[in-house]
Design a protein around this motif. Structure first.
Motif, PDB file in Angstrom:
ATOM      1  N   ASN A 180      42.932  46.644  43.223  1.00  0.00           N
ATOM      2  CA  ASN A 180      43.810  47.760  43.590  1.00  0.00           C
ATOM      3  C   ASN A 180      44.471  48.419  42.391  1.00  0.00           C
ATOM      4  O   ASN A 180      45.115  49.457  42.545  1.00  0.00           O
ATOM      5  CB  ASN A 180      44.894  47.282  44.549  1.00  0.00           C
ATOM      6  N   VAL A 181      44.377  47.806  41.231  1.00  0.00           N
ATOM      7  CA  VAL A 181      45.102  48.303  40.061  1.00  0.00           C
ATOM      8  C   VAL A 181      44.460  49.586  39.554  1.00  0.00           C
ATOM      9  O   VAL A 181      43.243  49.639  39.322  1.00  0.00           O
ATOM     10  CB  VAL A 181      45.131  47.244  38.938  1.00  0.00           C
ATOM     11  N   ASP A 182      45.267  50.628  39.380  1.00  0.00           N
ATOM     12  CA  ASP A 182      44.710  51.890  38.913  1.00  0.00           C
ATOM     13  C   ASP A 182      44.416  51.837  37.419  1.00  0.00           C
ATOM     14  O   ASP A 182      44.884  50.961  36.697  1.00  0.00           O
ATOM     15  CB  ASP A 182      45.633  53.068  39.246  1.00  0.00           C
ATOM     16  N   ALA A 183      43.639  52.785  36.972  1.00  0.00           N
ATOM     17  CA  ALA A 183      43.167  52.786  35.585  1.00  0.00           C
ATOM     18  C   ALA A 183      44.315  52.813  34.585  1.00  0.00           C
ATOM     19  O   ALA A 183      44.252  52.158  33.536  1.00  0.00           O
ATOM     20  CB  ALA A 183      42.235  53.984  35.364  1.00  0.00           C
ATOM     21  N   ALA A 184      45.380  53.538  34.900  1.00  0.00           N
ATOM     22  CA  ALA A 184      46.505  53.655  33.964  1.00  0.00           C
ATOM     23  C   ALA A 184      47.233  52.336  33.785  1.00  0.00           C
ATOM     24  O   ALA A 184      47.795  52.063  32.720  1.00  0.00           O
ATOM     25  CB  ALA A 184      47.470  54.733  34.450  1.00  0.00           C
ATOM     26  N   SER A 185      47.224  51.491  34.826  1.00  0.00           N
ATOM     27  CA  SER A 185      47.972  50.241  34.774  1.00  0.00           C
ATOM     28  C   SER A 185      47.163  49.071  34.232  1.00  0.00           C
ATOM     29  O   SER A 185      47.735  48.049  33.841  1.00  0.00           O
ATOM     30  CB  SER A 185      48.484  49.882  36.177  1.00  0.00           C
ATOM     31  N   LYS A 186      45.834  49.194  34.223  1.00  0.00           N
ATOM     32  CA  LYS A 186      44.992  48.065  33.823  1.00  0.00           C
ATOM     33  C   LYS A 186      45.296  47.523  32.429  1.00  0.00           C
ATOM     34  O   LYS A 186      45.347  46.307  32.237  1.00  0.00           O
ATOM     35  CB  LYS A 186      43.514  48.450  33.932  1.00  0.00           C
ATOM     36  N   PRO A 187      45.533  48.383  31.428  1.00  0.00           N
ATOM     37  CA  PRO A 187      45.818  47.849  30.092  1.00  0.00           C
ATOM     38  C   PRO A 187      47.119  47.056  30.010  1.00  0.00           C
ATOM     39  O   PRO A 187      47.319  46.283  29.074  1.00  0.00           O
ATOM     40  CB  PRO A 187      45.893  49.116  29.223  1.00  0.00           C
ATOM     41  N   THR A 188      48.023  47.243  31.002  1.00  0.00           N
ATOM     42  CA  THR A 188      49.326  46.572  30.957  1.00  0.00           C
ATOM     43  C   THR A 188      49.369  45.315  31.817  1.00  0.00           C
ATOM     44  O   THR A 188      50.420  44.711  31.955  1.00  0.00           O
ATOM     45  CB  THR A 188      50.440  47.526  31.426  1.00  0.00           C
ATOM     46  N   LEU A 189      48.224  44.945  32.422  1.00  0.00           N
ATOM     47  CA  LEU A 189      48.190  43.776  33.304  1.00  0.00           C
ATOM     48  C   LEU A 189      47.262  42.709  32.722  1.00  0.00           C
ATOM     49  O   LEU A 189      46.163  43.015  32.260  1.00  0.00           O
ATOM     50  CB  LEU A 189      47.729  44.172  34.698  1.00  0.00           C
ATOM     51  N   LEU A 190      47.720  41.471  32.769  1.00  0.00           N
ATOM     52  CA  LEU A 190      46.953  40.341  32.254  1.00  0.00           C
ATOM     53  C   LEU A 190      46.729  39.346  33.388  1.00  0.00           C
ATOM     54  O   LEU A 190      47.623  39.100  34.199  1.00  0.00           O
ATOM     55  CB  LEU A 190      47.733  39.675  31.118  1.00  0.00           C
ATOM     56  N   THR A 242      51.892  44.015  27.625  1.00  0.00           N
ATOM     57  CA  THR A 242      51.728  43.446  28.968  1.00  0.00           C
ATOM     58  C   THR A 242      53.004  43.578  29.783  1.00  0.00           C
ATOM     59  O   THR A 242      54.053  43.064  29.397  1.00  0.00           O
ATOM     60  CB  THR A 242      51.327  41.966  28.889  1.00  0.00           C
ATOM     61  N   ASP A 243      52.911  44.282  30.905  1.00  0.00           N
ATOM     62  CA  ASP A 243      54.049  44.448  31.800  1.00  0.00           C
ATOM     63  C   ASP A 243      54.002  43.468  32.971  1.00  0.00           C
ATOM     64  O   ASP A 243      55.040  43.090  33.508  1.00  0.00           O
ATOM     65  CB  ASP A 243      54.086  45.875  32.360  1.00  0.00           C
ATOM     66  N   VAL A 244      52.762  43.101  33.376  1.00  0.00           N
ATOM     67  CA  VAL A 244      52.604  42.228  34.543  1.00  0.00           C
ATOM     68  C   VAL A 244      51.592  41.131  34.206  1.00  0.00           C
ATOM     69  O   VAL A 244      50.553  41.401  33.603  1.00  0.00           O
ATOM     70  CB  VAL A 244      52.107  43.020  35.771  1.00  0.00           C
TER      71      VAL A 244
END
Length: 773
Positions: free
Chosen positions: A170-180, A117-119
């Protein structure tokens, strides 16, 4: 919440409902009459079975309305007038046609320790106070800090102020796994939730279940938590109130005419969540505001006055030295910027370029100044022809642009900032060296005498000096809450490097020099920025907000009438206000900046908190009993002490008290700074562990570049203990801050005997080490 009930439940003069039903209404005038923004695509609007839209961008109120309508989510848009602060907005929602709607704030955090998780985006009640760290631990992490503007913009595609859970679309597909996404469970089942709708004047209301549905359609599984169980950060115990002090409520609540107890103060503790505390203090006290371009901020009058006072002090001092004011353009010819290789390498990643004018490409890109050496020195080469043209000593107050991407923070690290930059030329090195130290002494005085912030004057290491310069001197500040140092201002000796590059020379005046021979001038440059304001806020601010040193406070004394009740007659009220005016008018001839707060719509308690949060050094209270005794009650901001002052002697007692406050604030800050400077003789004696306890270290050092690099890398490896470094966060590695001019007198460096604390070479000096911003 059905469309059929909306007309009877809400005031249509205030609310504009948007739902799947109303958007599809056959009454074409209905949408126009009620100002409903319907989707422009009629096919989408009339489709009976619409699948969740996960690719629709949400970047303004219209696109949000369209996204909700497309997903068959009922919503209401409210216009309630501009709200300057979060508490103002909470109150506006309570007074609206949806008084039961829960105002929701959205936090964007950078968690540490939550795998993958980045964000972390958190939705919580806007009127509740709780600590984020217990939530992070609940989610399996260690701690968190506020996400930086660039991270928010790159992930959620919005500026911080516009972020709500709807931004998850707005979150792109690449970023979704890193956002909670986490949400207070009390919100998930709430009938009505209010969110900011891309404007200080507008809100949008949806149900908790519809919000959860939207979040899931965007591809996220909400993590619910119980904010009530997490609770608020522990508050420090306080002494029982007595006398007039009972009138003052907590700085976290209002006491407006309706006394509804809405949060208006700083809602986090400085020690618990420093990044959030810093942001709240700057925004809620109206020091600054956010701007559409990431890394750029609006300086409001409350902070700009501080900068004006710094400018006033410094300008007067350098004029005494013979420095003159000027102004040079902000654009740099690309060829000129590339003339000095070392200089360009230092700034190259941060240089912003202008490449187009209207619809046309420029024949040659033009740089926006990151500093002005390459702008000013071609002119110096024309103006300086002989020793009679020297010294040339110019200073300009201007803005500069450095397109940084690392951890932007208001006042501390921004893409555009204000500063003064001095550029001087001398015939001899001795003259140049003398000025370097004279200017550095003025910078010390700016911090210590004007801002009441202690600093350490010294020389930068070879690795930390100004690119292209001969040597750099600095004043280094310290932020005790974070344990990090911060460079306050620098005065550089440029030697003859730039003079050679730009051919700034004179006929040699050295004894024995051949007739007509040329010698290059000796140059300096020196600068002080609006970073000074951020350092002052961080050092002096407390859990109640700003604590302003009197020398830079926009208002040094605020006068508040008290003791006015419903039983107070018009004559008694007039008498109190007349006395308040007398007190205020007496201040100006005494050189005191004063203001009377006679607003009738607010109670004294509200006014106390208002000015206390803004850091006004002295509050004077005037009531019937004070008038009877011909005196005023005085409360000091930085320590909370109260005393009575005689009215006839205010013209002398107030200036003396302000001077004492300035001195006391400096001494308090210096004592705290000194307690965090630890002397260490060997790296193995707990170097990193001492830094971890938020300290600076004074250690014997060999002054070698290779040794400094090794210490930085070694200390970072130990501090991170195998974890990956966050490239946008301040470094965990230690670096040299400066070689203090004031060296230890007890057990000083013995040449040839004292060893470097980090290697086997001989030590040259005791050097100040630490982590820095």
């Amino acid at each position: 919440m059905s469309a059929n009930n909306t007309k009877s439940d809400f005031n249509w003069a205030q609310w504009r409902w948007i739902s799947a039903t109303t958007a599809n209404s056959t009454d074409k005038n209905f949408a126009k009459k009620e100002q409903i923004n319907t989707p422009t695509n009629s096919t989408t609007a009339t489709t009976s079975a619409v699948s969740p839209n996960t690719s629709m961008s949400v970047n303004n109120s219209q696109s949000l309305a369209n996204a909700l309508s497309t997903n068959k989510i009922n919503s209401a848009a409210l216009n309630h007038g501009a709200c300057a602060t979060l508490p103002d907005w909470v109150l506006a929602v309570k007074k609206s046609s949806a008084p039961n709607a829960v105002a929701v704030k959205t936090l964007v955090l950078k968690p540490k320790g939550i795998a993958g998780t980045d964000v972390l985006v958190v939705a919580a009640r806007a009127d509740a106070e709780w600590s984020t760290n217990p939530l992070i631990k609940l989610l399996g992490g260690k701690e968190a800090r506020a996400a930086q503007d660039d991270l928010i913009l790159s992930t959620l595609k919005l500026n911080r102020i516009d972020v709500s859970p709807f931004a998850l679309a707005n979150v792109d597909a690449a970023s979704k796994p890193t956002l909670l996404f986490a949400i207070d469970k009390s919100l998930a089942s709430a009938p009505q939730l209010a969110f900011r709708n891309f404007s200080a004047s507008d809100s949008i209301v949806v149900s908790g279940s519809d919000l959860i549905s939207f979040v899931k359609s965007a591809g996220f599984t909400p993590k619910e938590f119980d904010a009530a169980q997490i609770g608020a950060p522990a508050a420090a115990p306080s002494a029982p109130a007595s006398g007039k002090a009972k009138q003052q409520k907590s700085a976290a609540t209002t006491s407006a005419s309706n006394d509804e107890g809405v949060m208006i103060g700083i809602t986090v503790k400085k020690a618990d969540d420093f990044p959030s505390w810093y942001t709240q203090v700057l925004v809620k006290t109206e020091m600054m505001d956010y701007y559409d371009v990431s890394g750029c901020y609006i300086l409001r009058p409350w902070s700009f006055k501080i900068w004006a006072e710094i400018k006033k002090f410094f300008t007067a001092e350098i004029e005494e030295l013979g420095v003159e004011e000027c102004y040079f353009p902000m654009f740099i010819n690309g060829k000129a910027l590339e003339k000095e290789k070392d200089h360009v390498e230092g700034f190259a990643p941060e240089v912003a370029w202008v490449t187009r004018a209207g619809s046309s490409d420029l024949a040659e890109p033009i740089a926006v100044r990151p500093t002005s050496e390459t702008i000013m020195y071609p002119a110096y080469a024309k103006w300086v022809q002989s020793h009679r043209d020297l010294p040339l000593r110019l200073n300009q107050w201007c803005n500069v642009v450095r397109w940084e991407f690392k951890n932007p923070q208001p006042f501390l690290r921004t893409r555009e900032f204000l500063w003064q930059e001095g550029h001087t030329a001398f015939a001899t090195k001795e003259e140049s060296d003398k000025e370097v130290l004279e200017i550095l002494e003025l910078y010390r005085r700016v911090y210590e005498e004007v801002l009441a912030v202690p600093v350490v004057p010294g020389k930068k290491s070879e690795n930390e000096k100004f690119a292209g310069g001969l040597y750099t001197t600095t004043v280094e500040g310290f932020i005790p809450t974070t344990g990090r140092a911060i460079q306050g201002a620098t005065s550089h000796s440029l030697g003859q490097n730039f003079a050679k590059m730009f051919e700034i020379s004179i006929e040699s005046i050295e004894e024995g020099a051949p007739q007509g021979s040329k010698s290059f001038v000796w140059q300096n440059s020196w600068g002080l920025t609006t970073r000074t304001i951020g350092v002052m806020v961080m050092v002096h601010g407390d859990d109640k907000g700003l604590v302003l040193p009197p020398n830079v406070a926009n208002i040094q004394v605020v006068v508040v009438p008290v003791g006015i009740t419903a039983k107070t007659t018009a004559a008694e009220r007039a008498k109190i206000h007349a006395f308040v005016d007398e007190v205020t008018k007496l201040c100006k001839p005494a050189g005191v900046r004063a203001k009377a707060d006679t607003r009738d719509v607010y109670t004294p308690g509200y006014k106390f908190n208002h000015w206390e949060m803004r850091g006004v050094p002295i509050r004077l209270e005037v009531g019937p009993k004070d008038i009877a005794k011909n005196e005023v009650r005085c409360v000091i901001r930085h320590n909370g002490k109260a005393q009575q002052l005689a009215f006839p002697t205010l013209s002398t007692s107030l200036p003396a008290l302000l001077a004492q406050i300035q001195s006391d604030m400096f001494e308090k800050a210096k004592k705290e700074r000194d307690s965090h400077v630890i002397r260490v003789e060997k790296f193995e004696d707990g170097f990193v562990q001492i830094l971890d306890k938020k300290n600076l270290i004074l250690a014997p050092w060999c002054e070698r570049v290779a040794c400094e690099k090794e210490v930085k890398e070694r200390s970072q490896r130990i501090a991170l203990a195998g974890e990956a470094a966050d490239e946008k966060a301040p470094s965990m590695g230690a670096k040299t801050l400066c070689i203090p001019f004031k060296q230890p007198t007890e057990n000083p460096v013995v040449p040839g005997k004292t060893k470097c604390f980090a290697c086997d070479h001989n030590a040259v000096s005791y050097t100040l080490w630490g982590r820095s911003y």
